[in-house]
Every structure is written in C-alpha cells, then in structure tokens.
Design an enzyme around this catalytic site. Structure first.
Site, PDB file in Angstrom:
ATOM      1  N   GLU A  84       1.588  -0.414  -5.054  1.00 36.94           N
ATOM      2  CA  GLU A  84       0.700   0.704  -5.360  1.00 36.94           C
ATOM      3  C   GLU A  84       1.641   1.892  -5.512  1.00 36.94           C
ATOM      4  O   GLU A  84       2.069   2.488  -4.517  1.00 36.94           O
ATOM      5  CB  GLU A  84      -0.311   0.941  -4.244  1.00 36.94           C
ATOM      6  CG  GLU A  84      -1.287   2.052  -4.580  1.00 36.94           C
ATOM      7  CD  GLU A  84      -2.227   2.378  -3.426  1.00 36.94           C
ATOM      8  OE1 GLU A  84      -3.389   2.733  -3.683  1.00 36.94           O
ATOM      9  OE2 GLU A  84      -1.806   2.291  -2.257  1.00 36.94           O
ATOM     10  N   ASP A 101       0.826  -1.188   0.000  1.00 32.44           N
ATOM     11  CA  ASP A 101       0.000   0.000   0.000  1.00 32.44           C
ATOM     12  C   ASP A 101       0.875   1.259   0.000  1.00 32.44           C
ATOM     13  O   ASP A 101       1.865   1.344   0.740  1.00 32.44           O
ATOM     14  CB  ASP A 101      -0.893  -0.018   1.250  1.00 32.44           C
ATOM     15  CG  ASP A 101      -1.825   1.157   1.334  1.00 32.44           C
ATOM     16  OD1 ASP A 101      -2.711   1.272   0.480  1.00 32.44           O
ATOM     17  OD2 ASP A 101      -1.655   1.978   2.260  1.00 32.44           O
TER      18      ASP A 101
END
Length: 705
Positions: A389, A352
């Site tokens: 990401e 993330d």
C-alpha cells in the site's frame, strides 16, 4: 532451517519392492531464534534488550490468573549473551503461559520507558491467550504468551506459486466472512468457518484470499475495559508472530495455531493462495500516553521512531511508528515474514501503509531503504507475492515508484479513475484507457509490469461497491465520531436518491453501474482484487469506515447469495473468462503494434464512429480492441470492449479492423440476466457493418471466435 520428512496418508508406499517408491515430501520449518523455543526437556526463553538492567520470565497456571505462579530471574552473568537474555527452564510443557518483565531506566527524554511492574508480551510470541485484565494496582496485564510447538501435519502441502499475472485476489475478513447467523456454518467467525466456505470461494473463481490482519491485536481496551468502538478490522498489532486468538474455535490456548494451519492447508488443496495483510508500521501501544505491554518496556527507542523530547513520531496516524529500518526491528520483521511463509505456508503479504518502510531511522523518506530492498531480495521469500500500500498517513505517496520490480502495489489511481469514468466525469476517457491497459504511465518507467498493478475499485477501506452507487455522502455516525472519520472524496453517486430506494429505474441503473465496474476490473490488464461481498451487492448502509463495526454492518450476509444470484453469476462468468483468456493477463505492457502486417495490434482505440479515437473529444465513449499479437497461447482470443458512460444511448460502429473477425457477445451490462453475460462468450453474433446501440451507462464485450 530444519527439515523433516513426511509421507502423506494419500501416498502409500508400493507393496512391490521392484516398483519405484514414492519420494518423501519434505516439509520445511523456520526455527525462530528468540521467544519461547521448545527443546528436549524444556523451553529456552530468549529475548533482546540492550538497556534492561534485569529480566524475568513470569509463568502462569491458568489464562485467568492475574498473578504468576512462578517468577524466574535471569542471571546477568550467566544468562545474558551480548544484548540477548536467554535462560532454559527444564520440564516446562508445551502450552505453558508466560510474560516477560524487565527493569531499567524510565527516562523518556532519553528514549527509555522501562517499568519493572509491567507484564510484557514476548515480541516473538507464537500465540497469545486470554484478554487484557483490569487491575486496581495500575499494572497492565495483557494477554498471556503461549509456548507453542510448530509441528503440524501439512500432508504434503506446498506453496502454489501461481504467477501474479494469473491471480484474482479476494480481500476478506476472517471473522466477518462467516460470523453472521446467515452463514449456516458450524464454526462461525473462525478459521474453521472459512474452511466450510471454501466451495463458495472456489465456485466464485478467485485464486487467492487476502486476509485482513490476522496477527494478534487487542479485542478490548488495554486497561481491560470494554471499548464502545470495538477493534474489528485489526489494524492495531501487538504480536506479529501470532495468529489472532479471536478467530479460533474454542478457548484452548494455542488452538489458533493449529486451526490457522488447517485453513491454509485446505485453501491450498482447493487451489486458493493465502495472502496476509501485515501491519509493520505501528503497534497498539500508542504514543507517550499509551500503555506499556511489549516493545516500550523492552527497548523503546529501538522499536519506535522518537522525537528529541522522547515523544513518538506518528507517520501511521495511529500514535506511533515502528522504527522498521533499525537493524533490530528489521531483523524481527525478516524473522516474522519467514515464520509465516515456512511455518504457516503463507503465499504472500500486503504491507499496510508501506511507505513507512521507506523511512529511515529519523523518519526521512529514502530511495533504497534496507528493509524494502532486503524483503525483495530475500531468497527465503522468493516464491511469495509482496504487495505495497504505497502511501502512509504523513503525506508520502509512492504509487508507481515503490521499490524494485518485486513489489506490486495497490493502484489508487486505478480506483479513482474507474469510479470517475463510470460516474460520467468529463475528460476521463484517456485515464480509463490507461488504467484498462495496465497503467503503463505508473509502472513502466520503474521497470515493472502490468501485473504489478493491483487493480481495485473498492477495498475494506471505503464504500462497498453497492454503496458506491447508492450514496453521495458517508454515513458514519454509528462510529461515534460525529461523522468526522472516513474519506470525504469517494467519487460516488446515488443517481437521484440517497440510500435504498424502490424506484425501479434507479435500482436498475445502480446494478448496471456495479456490473460496469466489475467488468472493467476483470477485463483490465493487471491483477484484479475484489472485496468480499461485492459480488452479491453487500451494503454497509453508507458507512465508509467500518473499522469498529463488529456487527451486521460489516459481516457477510449470506442471504444475499440467493437474493442476488444474477450478480453472483455475472462475477463467476467474468472470473472464469479471465482465468482462461491470456489476452487479459499479459505479462508485458501493450505496445499498440502488431506482430505481423495483417494481424490486429495488441491494443487499439477507437471512437464511436469506428475511427481512431480523438482523445480530446468530450464524449464519454470508446472502443478498446485487444489483439493476440505477441501471445503464444492457443487459447488467446481477440477481445473488443465498448464502453459508454454517458447519460443517453449511443450508437457505435465496429472498427474496420474488426470486420474480418466473427464476434460473439460476451457481456452487455444493460441487459437483464441471463442476457447480461454469456459464459464462454456464446452470445449473439455481431453483424458487421450495422450500428451497435449501447444504452446509457453500459458496457459491451465481444470475443472473436
């Protein structure tokens, strides 16, 4: 690394001594150097703190106890080795509950925030139990750490090691997948509930589940009170090594460890890999106004990026930023990844806000940060998938340029371009062609391959696919932030009416658009990711940021499986076709060339007249012809995809190069089920030389037979 030998019950030794005996299957564990380490006769507690002046381990009898039953002081002369505090506690059983407590300077301007009264979660805790407890004395009492034994009967389970090019990812939330009463499982909202739904996942045809955060996060406010906006998604970590206790069935401390392993083992037995969404960019301790219950109370300036005045740099948008390229934090992340790979058999990770990992200890973006490079080169992670990401909340955007060839990336450009093309935006045919063929513009310059592009149209963060074609404005009032949260740029359309409607024409168009985008996703070069529920038209009623909706808004409504069987059938046929069709899963970028003079090129593009496409044309239509050149798989078939995003019907002519083949219809998104898709590409034969009429907003796919 320790090694133990196990023989699964399904592999009994031969009774004939002259016959070859089955080889024992080796199971590897990765022993952690810190935390609560089980040893013969007791438990060794080891924890890092350079600046602490004293250290204690607090032991509890019960999860509900607010005060410890025993406090054991570390002797700085005998129990400190360098900056590691280590003490052995004899006769302490597995399942014991504990916290750490550290004294030291409270000098925020120097980076120190020690609090000798704070109860601290062990950064290496293998499991937590209980909740935050409110206290009138102002002391934060976080969940208690649990002494855990890593032993588990894996029954010979190993990593599946499926190539990324052959992977179909299904992003899902453990709790939300089965929490609804409509799930009809015995253990709703848990790891065991996922096991009960494995037959569904297998029939859907996905090859990997990407689990939204399962490492520990708070389920209530850190002062013990109930939050008006519960933490549902889990992007707020507080114990990176521990599976979330809230997804376990029952309240026995440590039960989540065994149940999580059971889930992984059974998913592997069904041929499904497990990828974890990990959040190494911030923690739930927040900024200088947040509580102290773990890293802040041990070595604040080591674990977090700080400004000169002692406040917290905030590249995550969540109050603080993990100092991931500090050697101590970096070591912790390495141990954590190895722990999940070897002690939980995890197959990969999605990082993330991974651009934060590209920031040095001062917060500056650097080209080859140690952490990112070490993860890629770590031999113990060589069999795992690593996905970034590739952006953060402070403006970094590295899609196409994130690290080396080991790193795949969520392709945000793919999401936006596919949405805009099918919405009918002008000038999107070239972008659509680039995304459909693997995004070579992004990944080829950095030496990557098509499969490094994780293609998605929707993710947990944003609209569901059904809502993408039903709403033009976000509807997030239920989140309690006056609709200020969530992205305003969704490239969505409601096609005439905002939200649900009984108008049949709009309903049919919405379903067609969902099919168009799902077909595009699963026919594209790259690695596709489907969001849980999109295959049956799940809705969040226009909420595009359901992070706090632990209710029917976010949960999988299993009634949709029977209500939308036609859509489910469509997706199942698509995934099955992709799995068996190497033409769609190339490991190298398309070249537009043919291997032999009379062969079709690996890719060629045409306009509606069957001639070479004019990329400057104002049309919203094109034909993609995929040949089998350079492939060595006998199952490879030529594929022809016709796409029309215009608002009126459009005639196409097949390219002359296609006329020497016999083509059967595979997909026609304009047709109602069962004529929308023919599993195995067994549809009507294309008559060469005759116009092919595509209805507005539709896609057809033919396969050469």
């Amino acid at each position: 690394m320790t090694r133990t030998s196990q023989t699964p019950t399904s592999r009994k030794p031969s009774a004939d001594p002259l016959m070859p005996q089955p080889k024992p299957i080796l199971q590897f564990n990765y022993p952690l150097p810190y935390g609560a380490v089980v040893r013969d006769g007791g438990v060794q507690f080891a924890i890092y703190s350079k600046s602490a002046t004293s250290m204690r381990v607090l032991l509890y009898n019960r999860v509900t106890d607010s005060e410890p039953s025993r406090s054991i002081e570390f002797d700085p002369q005998t129990d400190r080795w360098g900056d590691i505090w280590s003490i052995f506690v004899p006769e302490l059983p597995i399942g014991s509950l504990y916290h750490f407590q550290a004294d030291g300077p409270f000098a925020p301007e120097q980076g120190h925030r020690f609090d000798g009264h704070a109860r601290l979660i062990d950064p290496y805790a293998r499991a937590l139990a209980g909740k935050f407890q409110p206290g009138q004395d102002g002391i934060v009492r976080p969940p208690k750490c649990v002494v855990v034994d890593d032993h588990f009967d894996w029954q010979g389970d190993r990593h599946l090691k499926r190539p990324l090019s052959e992977t179909i990812i299904y992003e899902m939330h453990v709790r939300g997948f089965t929490k609804s009463s409509t799930s009809d499982v015995d253990h709703p909202g848990t790891y065991l509930g996922v096991i009960e739904k494995i037959p569904y996942l297998k029939s859907l045809g996905v090859t990997a589940v990407e689990l939204m955060p399962v490492h520990e996060f708070p389920t209530e406010e850190s002062n013990g009170s109930k939050s008006e906006r519960p933490n549902y998604w889990g992007y707020d970590p507080m114990a990176f090594f521990a599976p979330h206790r809230g997804y376990a069935y029952g309240n026995k401390p440590g039960a989540q460890v065994r149940q999580f392993k059971e889930m992984v083992r059974e998913l592997h037995a069904a041929g499904i890999e497990v990828i974890l969404d990990v959040v190494f960019n911030h923690t739930s301790e927040g900024n200088e106004h947040g509580p102290t219950f773990t890293f802040k109370g041990l070595e604040n300036s080591v674990y977090y990026m700080l400004n000169q005045d002692g406040s917290y740099k905030n590249y995550s948008g969540c109050g603080n930023t993990v100092n991931s390229n500090h050697p101590i934090a970096r070591e912790m992340i390495f141990h954590c990844l190895r722990h999940w790979v070897y002690n939980y058999h995890i197959d990969g990770f999605r990082f993330d806000l991974a651009s934060i990992l590209h920031r040095n200890r001062h917060g500056d973006l650097v080209p080859n940060p140690p952490l990112v490079e070490y993860i890629a080169e770590d031999p113990m992670l060589a069999d795992t998938k690593i996905i970034a990401e590739a952006w953060d909340a402070a403006g970094a955007y590295q899609v196409g340029s994130f690290a080396n060839h080991r790193w795949a990336e969520w392709n945000g450009a793919y999401r936006d371009n596919i949405r805009r093309y099918w919405r009918g935006d002008n000038g999107m045919t070239g972008a659509m062609a680039t995304r459909l063929s693997g995004s070579s513009d992004l990944y080829q310059p950095s030496g990557k391959n098509p499969y490094h592009s994780i293609n998605f149209v929707t993710s947990h963060d944003g609209y569901t696919l059904n809502d993408l074609v039903s709403y033009e404005r976000k509807h997030n009032m239920a989140n309690g932030e006056e609709n200020r949260d969530g992205d305003n740029n969704n490239y969505s359309s409601n096609y005439g009416i905002e939200g649900p409607t009984r108008r049949v024409a709009i309903q049919e168009l919405r379903v067609r658009q969902v099919k168009n985008m799902l077909a595009t996703l699963l026919l594209s070069q790259g690695t596709p990711m489907i969001v849980s529920g999109d295959e049956v038209l799940r809705t969040q009623r226009g909420n595009n940021n359901a992070y706090c909706q632990d209710n029917a808004t976010s949960w999988f409504d299993w009634r949709l499986v029977s209500r939308n069987t036609e859509m489910l059938r469509f997706v199942e046929a698509l995934t099955a076709f992709r799995v068996h069709q190497p033409t769609l899963r190339r490991e190298a970028f398309l070249t537009g060339t043919a291997e032999r003079p009379n062969d079709l090129p690996d890719v060629s593009w045409y306009g509606t007249d069957g001639e070479v496409i004019d990329w400057q044309s104002a049309y919203h239509s094109m034909t993609c012809l995929l040949g089998t050149s350079w492939l060595r798989d006998r199952n490879a078939r030529c594929v022809m995809i016709l796409m029309h995003a215009g608002g009126s019907p459009q005639n196409f002519m097949a390219p002359p190069a296609a006329e020497k083949f016999k083509w059967r219809l595979f997909i026609d998104t304009a047709k109602p089920s069962p004529k929308d898709i023919y599993p195995g590409a067994t549809g009507p034969v294309l008559i060469n030389g005759e116009p092919i009429e595509l209805d507005h907003h539709s896609l057809r796919c033919y396969v050469a037979v």
